[in-house]
Design a protein around this motif. Sequence first.
Motif, mmCIF file in Angstrom:
data_model
loop_
_atom_site.group_PDB
_atom_site.id
_atom_site.type_symbol
_atom_site.label_atom_id
_atom_site.label_comp_id
_atom_site.label_asym_id
_atom_site.label_seq_id
_atom_site.Cartn_x
_atom_site.Cartn_y
_atom_site.Cartn_z
ATOM 1 N N LYS A 9 0.852 -1.193 0.000
ATOM 2 C CA LYS A 9 0.000 0.000 0.000
ATOM 3 C C LYS A 9 0.887 1.242 0.000
ATOM 4 O O LYS A 9 1.802 1.368 0.821
ATOM 5 C CB LYS A 9 -0.914 0.043 1.220
ATOM 6 C CG LYS A 9 -1.593 1.420 1.285
ATOM 7 C CD LYS A 9 -2.475 1.692 2.445
ATOM 8 C CE LYS A 9 -2.539 3.210 2.637
ATOM 9 N NZ LYS A 9 -3.559 3.672 3.521
ATOM 10 N N GLY A 48 -3.514 5.160 -1.979
ATOM 11 C CA GLY A 48 -4.421 5.956 -1.133
ATOM 12 C C GLY A 48 -4.931 7.203 -1.837
ATOM 13 O O GLY A 48 -4.575 7.490 -2.989
ATOM 14 N N GLY A 50 -4.875 10.480 -0.360
ATOM 15 C CA GLY A 50 -4.056 11.656 -0.083
ATOM 16 C C GLY A 50 -4.868 12.889 0.251
ATOM 17 O O GLY A 50 -6.095 12.841 0.402
ATOM 18 N N ALA A 53 -7.963 13.805 -1.864
ATOM 19 C CA ALA A 53 -9.225 13.114 -1.524
ATOM 20 C C ALA A 53 -9.879 13.821 -0.344
ATOM 21 O O ALA A 53 -11.097 14.022 -0.309
ATOM 22 C CB ALA A 53 -8.949 11.655 -1.184
ATOM 23 N N GLY A 74 -13.834 9.681 -2.048
ATOM 24 C CA GLY A 74 -12.479 9.245 -1.649
ATOM 25 C C GLY A 74 -12.031 8.052 -2.483
ATOM 26 O O GLY A 74 -10.887 7.990 -2.962
ATOM 27 N N ILE A 75 -12.946 7.104 -2.687
ATOM 28 C CA ILE A 75 -12.632 5.903 -3.488
ATOM 29 C C ILE A 75 -12.288 6.322 -4.922
ATOM 30 O O ILE A 75 -11.298 5.867 -5.505
ATOM 31 C CB ILE A 75 -13.832 4.923 -3.479
ATOM 32 C CG1 ILE A 75 -14.038 4.361 -2.071
ATOM 33 C CG2 ILE A 75 -13.627 3.800 -4.493
ATOM 34 C CD1 ILE A 75 -15.339 3.600 -1.880
ATOM 35 N N LEU A 119 -12.328 0.207 -2.511
ATOM 36 C CA LEU A 119 -13.344 -0.752 -2.969
ATOM 37 C C LEU A 119 -14.757 -0.342 -2.576
ATOM 38 O O LEU A 119 -15.595 -0.159 -3.431
ATOM 39 C CB LEU A 119 -13.032 -2.149 -2.418
ATOM 40 C CG LEU A 119 -11.876 -2.913 -3.084
ATOM 41 C CD1 LEU A 119 -11.663 -4.259 -2.429
ATOM 42 C CD2 LEU A 119 -12.123 -3.081 -4.582
ATOM 43 N N GLN A 120 -15.025 -0.241 -1.254
ATOM 44 C CA GLN A 120 -16.392 0.161 -0.858
ATOM 45 C C GLN A 120 -16.362 1.110 0.330
ATOM 46 O O GLN A 120 -15.363 1.142 1.062
ATOM 47 C CB GLN A 120 -17.248 -1.074 -0.535
ATOM 48 C CG GLN A 120 -16.852 -1.847 0.690
ATOM 49 C CD GLN A 120 -15.986 -3.040 0.357
ATOM 50 O OE1 GLN A 120 -16.158 -3.655 -0.676
ATOM 51 N NE2 GLN A 120 -15.060 -3.376 1.238
ATOM 52 N N PRO A 121 -17.451 1.871 0.523
ATOM 53 C CA PRO A 121 -17.483 2.830 1.642
ATOM 54 C C PRO A 121 -17.296 2.149 3.003
ATOM 55 O O PRO A 121 -17.552 0.949 3.151
ATOM 56 C CB PRO A 121 -18.885 3.439 1.546
ATOM 57 C CG PRO A 121 -19.307 3.232 0.141
ATOM 58 C CD PRO A 121 -18.676 1.937 -0.289
ATOM 59 N N GLY A 122 -16.845 2.929 3.973
ATOM 60 C CA GLY A 122 -16.776 2.437 5.352
ATOM 61 C C GLY A 122 -15.421 1.908 5.768
ATOM 62 O O GLY A 122 -15.302 1.277 6.829
ATOM 63 N N GLN A 123 -14.408 2.140 4.968
ATOM 64 C CA GLN A 123 -13.084 1.605 5.307
ATOM 65 C C GLN A 123 -11.989 2.429 4.641
ATOM 66 O O GLN A 123 -12.270 3.335 3.868
ATOM 67 C CB GLN A 123 -12.987 0.147 4.852
ATOM 68 C CG GLN A 123 -13.120 -0.013 3.342
ATOM 69 C CD GLN A 123 -12.982 -1.453 2.874
ATOM 70 O OE1 GLN A 123 -13.388 -2.367 3.574
ATOM 71 N NE2 GLN A 123 -12.402 -1.650 1.720
ATOM 72 N N SER A 124 -10.734 2.081 4.957
ATOM 73 C CA SER A 124 -9.585 2.789 4.371
ATOM 74 C C SER A 124 -8.934 1.904 3.304
ATOM 75 O O SER A 124 -9.295 0.733 3.150
ATOM 76 C CB SER A 124 -8.559 3.057 5.468
ATOM 77 O OG SER A 124 -8.009 1.824 5.871
ATOM 78 N N ALA A 187 -15.442 9.509 6.815
ATOM 79 C CA ALA A 187 -14.749 9.530 5.521
ATOM 80 C C ALA A 187 -13.497 10.394 5.631
ATOM 81 O O ALA A 187 -13.526 11.460 6.237
ATOM 82 C CB ALA A 187 -15.686 10.099 4.455
HETATM 83 P P1 UTP Z 1 -7.329 6.477 2.486
HETATM 84 O O1 UTP Z 1 -7.677 7.370 3.659
HETATM 85 O O2 UTP Z 1 -7.131 5.076 2.776
HETATM 86 O O3 UTP Z 1 -6.109 7.063 1.711
HETATM 87 O O4 UTP Z 1 -8.457 6.635 1.363
HETATM 88 P P2 UTP Z 1 -4.705 7.638 2.236
HETATM 89 O O5 UTP Z 1 -4.684 9.079 1.893
HETATM 90 O O6 UTP Z 1 -3.666 6.845 1.654
HETATM 91 O O7 UTP Z 1 -4.662 7.440 3.757
HETATM 92 P P3 UTP Z 1 -3.391 7.221 4.707
HETATM 93 O O8 UTP Z 1 -2.145 7.570 3.941
HETATM 94 O O9 UTP Z 1 -3.452 5.784 5.142
HETATM 95 O O10 UTP Z 1 -3.689 8.200 5.826
HETATM 96 C C1 UTP Z 1 -9.076 7.881 1.099
HETATM 97 C C2 UTP Z 1 -10.540 7.844 1.518
HETATM 98 O O11 UTP Z 1 -11.309 7.057 0.577
HETATM 99 C C3 UTP Z 1 -12.379 6.385 1.240
HETATM 100 C C4 UTP Z 1 -12.303 6.804 2.707
HETATM 101 O O12 UTP Z 1 -13.113 7.934 2.931
HETATM 102 C C5 UTP Z 1 -10.819 7.162 2.857
HETATM 103 O O13 UTP Z 1 -10.574 8.003 3.965
HETATM 104 N N1 UTP Z 1 -12.252 4.903 1.038
HETATM 105 C C6 UTP Z 1 -11.066 4.329 0.647
HETATM 106 C C7 UTP Z 1 -13.373 4.115 1.206
HETATM 107 O O14 UTP Z 1 -14.445 4.591 1.599
HETATM 108 N N2 UTP Z 1 -13.281 2.770 0.934
HETATM 109 C C8 UTP Z 1 -12.136 2.171 0.509
HETATM 110 O O15 UTP Z 1 -12.149 0.944 0.246
HETATM 111 C C9 UTP Z 1 -11.000 2.982 0.402
#
Ligand code: UTP
Length: 239
Positions: A9, A48, A50, A53, A74-75, A119-124, A187
């Motif tokens: 990742k 991700g 960033g 998003a 964000g997705i 992939l889907q809402p509710g996760q990172s 989110a």
């Molecule tokens: P991330 O927060 O995972 O990205 O996704 P990032 O910027 O790499 O985060 P760090 O570096 O770990 O801090 C951006 C946003 O997309 C949505 C969420 O709102 C998430 O905060 N997302 C991402 C989903 O809803 N589902 C997913 O499967 C992935």
Amino acid sequence: MNKKKIVLKIGGSLLFENENKINSKKIIELCNILKNIQNYETIIVIIGGGTIAREYIRFIRNITKNESLSDIIGINVSRVNAQMIISCLEDKAFPSVPKSIEQLSLAVLSGKIIVMGGLQPGQSTTSVALEVAEFINAKEVVILTNVDGIYDKDPIKDKDAKKYDKLNYDELKNLIIEESDYNQAAAGEYRIFDTVSLQILKRSKITVLIGSGIDIKPFKKYWNGNIDSFGTIITEDYN
Ligand code: UTP
């Protein structure tokens, strides 16, 4: 050498500089490492969202008060970021971004590097990395971020923060509970580990390495098989 399956990742924080300018130097550096890899059977890279998003999420949340819609933006941004990495990897990468595990299962057959976003809402995207690792039966997930491991406090704000070289799943869970606040599951606000990630980690017993994508040398050594781990290593129990 036995060929390995790996899920990497790349945190969105590594892709952009101030004012959301694309960090071309860093992206090219990361893509060159990925392009030159020899001893891996399957490589899946999760990108991700960033700060860009988070900008979109802030706007959509203010207007709609809808967390699910905010996650969806964000997705979508993480998928645009993934497409940018695909372009940079040229013919080494599968040309499109899989949007489901089903699409991923077909993309894997190409033998190319696969790049995905959310992939889907509710996760990172950390949860995506673990879901994908579980699906392809990878033993390891590597997370590159803007710090060189997991700390007891935020190392950017607190100079006394102490880095953990190793954590087991229970210690990680306790840290997440201690660190959590009211907006941890909103989110754009999921921490490096959200609760979905923890659950997948536990049931599939995946090892996670979290380290720096800014100082890339330790990761390079690890990727080339010269060291066993870097950053913080998270396992079910200490070996
Ligand atoms: P991330 O927060 O995972 O990205 O996704 P990032 O910027 O790499 O985060 P760090 O570096 O770990 O801090 C951006 C946003 O997309 C949505 C969420 O709102 C998430 O905060 N997302 C991402 C989903 O809803 N589902 C997913 O499967 C992935």
